[in-house]
Write an enzyme that holds these catalytic residues in place. Sequence first.
Site, PDB file in Angstrom:
ATOM      1  N   TRP A 147      -0.031   1.963   4.556  1.00  0.00           N
ATOM      2  CA  TRP A 147      -1.284   1.417   5.068  1.00  0.00           C
ATOM      3  C   TRP A 147      -0.967   0.181   5.895  1.00  0.00           C
ATOM      4  O   TRP A 147      -0.203  -0.689   5.459  1.00  0.00           O
ATOM      5  CB  TRP A 147      -2.197   1.054   3.891  1.00  0.00           C
ATOM      6  CG  TRP A 147      -3.535   0.524   4.263  1.00  0.00           C
ATOM      7  CD1 TRP A 147      -4.372   1.012   5.232  1.00  0.00           C
ATOM      8  CD2 TRP A 147      -4.208  -0.597   3.675  1.00  0.00           C
ATOM      9  NE1 TRP A 147      -5.527   0.266   5.256  1.00  0.00           N
ATOM     10  CE2 TRP A 147      -5.456  -0.732   4.310  1.00  0.00           C
ATOM     11  CE3 TRP A 147      -3.883  -1.496   2.660  1.00  0.00           C
ATOM     12  CZ2 TRP A 147      -6.379  -1.716   3.971  1.00  0.00           C
ATOM     13  CZ3 TRP A 147      -4.801  -2.482   2.316  1.00  0.00           C
ATOM     14  CH2 TRP A 147      -6.033  -2.583   2.973  1.00  0.00           C
ATOM     15  N   ASP A 174      -0.352   1.251  -5.780  1.00  0.00           N
ATOM     16  CA  ASP A 174      -1.621   1.056  -5.089  1.00  0.00           C
ATOM     17  C   ASP A 174      -2.422   2.335  -5.295  1.00  0.00           C
ATOM     18  O   ASP A 174      -2.030   3.400  -4.804  1.00  0.00           O
ATOM     19  CB  ASP A 174      -1.389   0.799  -3.591  1.00  0.00           C
ATOM     20  CG  ASP A 174      -2.672   0.478  -2.845  1.00  0.00           C
ATOM     21  OD1 ASP A 174      -2.600   0.126  -1.654  1.00  0.00           O
ATOM     22  OD2 ASP A 174      -3.776   0.583  -3.445  1.00  0.00           O
ATOM     23  N   LYS A 180     -13.826   3.948  -2.282  1.00  0.00           N
ATOM     24  CA  LYS A 180     -13.995   5.346  -1.886  1.00  0.00           C
ATOM     25  C   LYS A 180     -14.533   6.199  -3.021  1.00  0.00           C
ATOM     26  O   LYS A 180     -15.458   6.978  -2.825  1.00  0.00           O
ATOM     27  CB  LYS A 180     -12.644   5.942  -1.430  1.00  0.00           C
ATOM     28  CG  LYS A 180     -12.232   5.504  -0.043  1.00  0.00           C
ATOM     29  CD  LYS A 180     -11.510   4.175  -0.077  1.00  0.00           C
ATOM     30  CE  LYS A 180     -10.948   3.823   1.284  1.00  0.00           C
ATOM     31  NZ  LYS A 180     -10.440   2.438   1.316  1.00  0.00           N
TER      32      LYS A 180
END
Lengths: 416, 422
Positions: free
Chosen positions: B154, B235, B271
Amino acid sequence: IVPLAVSVNRFEVPQAAPVAVFKLSQDFSNDQFPQKVNLGVGAYRTDEGQPWVLPVVKKVEKIIVHDDRLNHEYLPILGLPEFRSSASKIALGDDSPAIQEDRVGAVQCLGGTGALKMGAEFLRRFYNGNNNTKTPVYVSAPTWENHNAVFANAGFDDVRPYKYWDAENRGLDLAGFLGDLESCPEHSIFVLHACAHNPTGTDPTQEQWMQIADIMMRRKLFVFFDSAYQGFASGSLEKDAWAVRYFVSMGFEMFCAQSFSKNFGLYNERVGNLTIVAQDADNLKRILSQMEKIVRTTWSNPPSQGARIVAITLNSPELFSEWKDNVKTMADRVLLMRAQLKAKLQALGTPGTWDHITEQIGMFSFTGLNSKQVEYMVKEKHIYLMASGRINMCGLTTKNIDYVAESIHETVTMVQ
Amino acid sequence: AYIVKSTNKDELIIHLIWCLYSSWWGGVQMGPPDPILGVTEAFKRDTNPKKMNLGVGAYRDDQGKPFVLSCVRKAEAIITSKQLDKEYLPIGGLGEFSKACAELALGADSEVLKSGRNITVQTISGTGSLRIGANFLSRFHGGPLDVYLPKPSWGNHTPIFRDAGMQLKAYRYYDPSTCGFDFKGALDDISKIPEQSVIMLHACAHNPTGVDPRPEQWKEISDIVKKRNLLVFFDMAYQGFASGDIDRDAWAVRYFIEQGHNIVLSQSFAKNMGLYGERVGGFTVVCNDAEEAKRVESQLKILIRPIYSNPPMNGARIAATILNTPDLRSIWLGEVHGMANRIIKMREQLVAGLKKEGSSHNWQHVIDQIGMFCFTGLKPEQVERLTKEFSVYMTKDGRISMAGVTSGNVGYLAQGIHAVTK
């Protein structure tokens, strides 16, 4: 065979001391004494000693919950646009020339703390050259206990006190303050409390602010206002913003960290705004673009609920009016408690002068009690206040004010 | 015009000169636009009715609209009816939230939870969690302050760790020739990482590639990471969102813990609960014992306080209500499953569409990859054409957010991709 844990004591992590004001609240919670009083934490309380969700906030929350058009999508990095602009207007005034000149911008942040943090991070990177770790940052003596940590953590190695509180005379040490302004290194950064100084409740007068501004302009010192109590201090938004607006009119490029925790009672929604007054629109654009980078690596984008509540309120004439009334309700109750506490102490004949209680403004009062006296108050009278002698006026109610006044009287007479 | 209070001519002149030529910010450059969020901004300006935003990773329903989960609306109604106050949360956040957050990741029967040897704090979504974690490691990690990221990772990982004072390194991860996992390359690189360095692992639904290791591969990774005595930073931003199954998506995290790794973990509810703008996340440190956890907790508070004092209530309250109310939790699991399924369907339809267009390329990776993102394999020039000629917006690395694909536009997307790759 189950393998053993990979490493033993990889972290050398010592136990850190708890934050004093929260420890005080905890001790208060654990205390069983029926007449205990909490004059510690800085949140508004009603005359029943209860937290108060502003009626206008309840109204707006209902509006939000029932509005099907609203969702939980990400806000832009710099925050909700209608929040940022209306919040800056609150600080600077609707008719602010700086706003009209397109040189005012803002970053929605997590409370006043977040706004200070963003401003500090920006200053460290860009203020006077691109590495300001050695640039002195001046905070008042005393000041909100987190100011030091915010700037230190943002990378400033040299956070220093400027003279502010005159303990002997229980007022502003103007000569000391002006002296520090004159003698500090040029380009130093000064954190100024816009109104209702925390913890002393002692603000400069307008004439004194003008003197401060003169020196700061002449000596090229950076103006960083911390405005956590606008409206809450005097009951008037305009009056409480006088210093900020005066400095803007003087032409400073400056920051103002705003908190809506107290004046909207939105403590836990973390609603803050860093208002940036720049020299011109081009400067502002570049500043905001760099702010975005700092925001992105800290929290990406800010939380939406609190900002929505404030934006809807400020942008509706009716709700705005109702909010101002709610704010005045809080400010008036504090003013009433100040007046009554002073009156009772004077009636009791408590040694010392107690004018400072009504001369000081905002949530806090620096009583002048020394640490031994504070200890007595806490241990013997079960009245919880900070070791500095700071009390939160909101902790006083018509039901406990007699007990508190009598306890102060007893303490001052028994303990020196 | 500035108001200058002086009658001294020299002073006035000096002041005028100072005003004309100096600003504190004269040397401040215009910052580059954020690559990911910048895509959305360019998309907004486009007037093509067929435009598609496949940039930022926010879920969209099959009408291309943001989706507010019904369990969220129900939770909000419950919360409103409770008329709670707005007092500050503790620095570490809402207790009921942190507890439920840890349980969700670790599993309710986790030995770590039973022994109390974890500390979990509420954070400002995933970014805030990573930042607190990075700050914590920067201050307290006894090993090298080097974080090894998978290649690619990311985009925001790098500046977060760098800002916190750590150095960034990489290990091979994505194999562009297969659009899959470079397992051999990863093991090879990891085996050479200096001991006690920090290694970042994406728990599931790797961002940006969508390529996850298989369980057997995770096992080998765990072994080599253990041999190298590395600190694992997981993560997990997509638990539930990847396979549709909460426990399946947390498998790697739980396996590593069982294997004895004292991991640190970032979680996001942006999300999987659609709570993007409410900023709901958690940061966990798995310690040796409860006593160490207490010390770590005290230091995390010291790190958090000068950044934002304490976290926002609203989102955490919603998440806690959902996780701790059996009915709502059930509904939530169903809705997460639904979101994941829609994405899986879109992957299948995209590949079918490309076949129909007559593409001769192998698009199997679109189906093999998992989660919100797909690493199409498109090169920057092809991406540019796709944006310019078809108004399909995505990041330069060829990453598309499958969440932005609908049954209504998947055909158009197939057309566009075929056109720029044939």
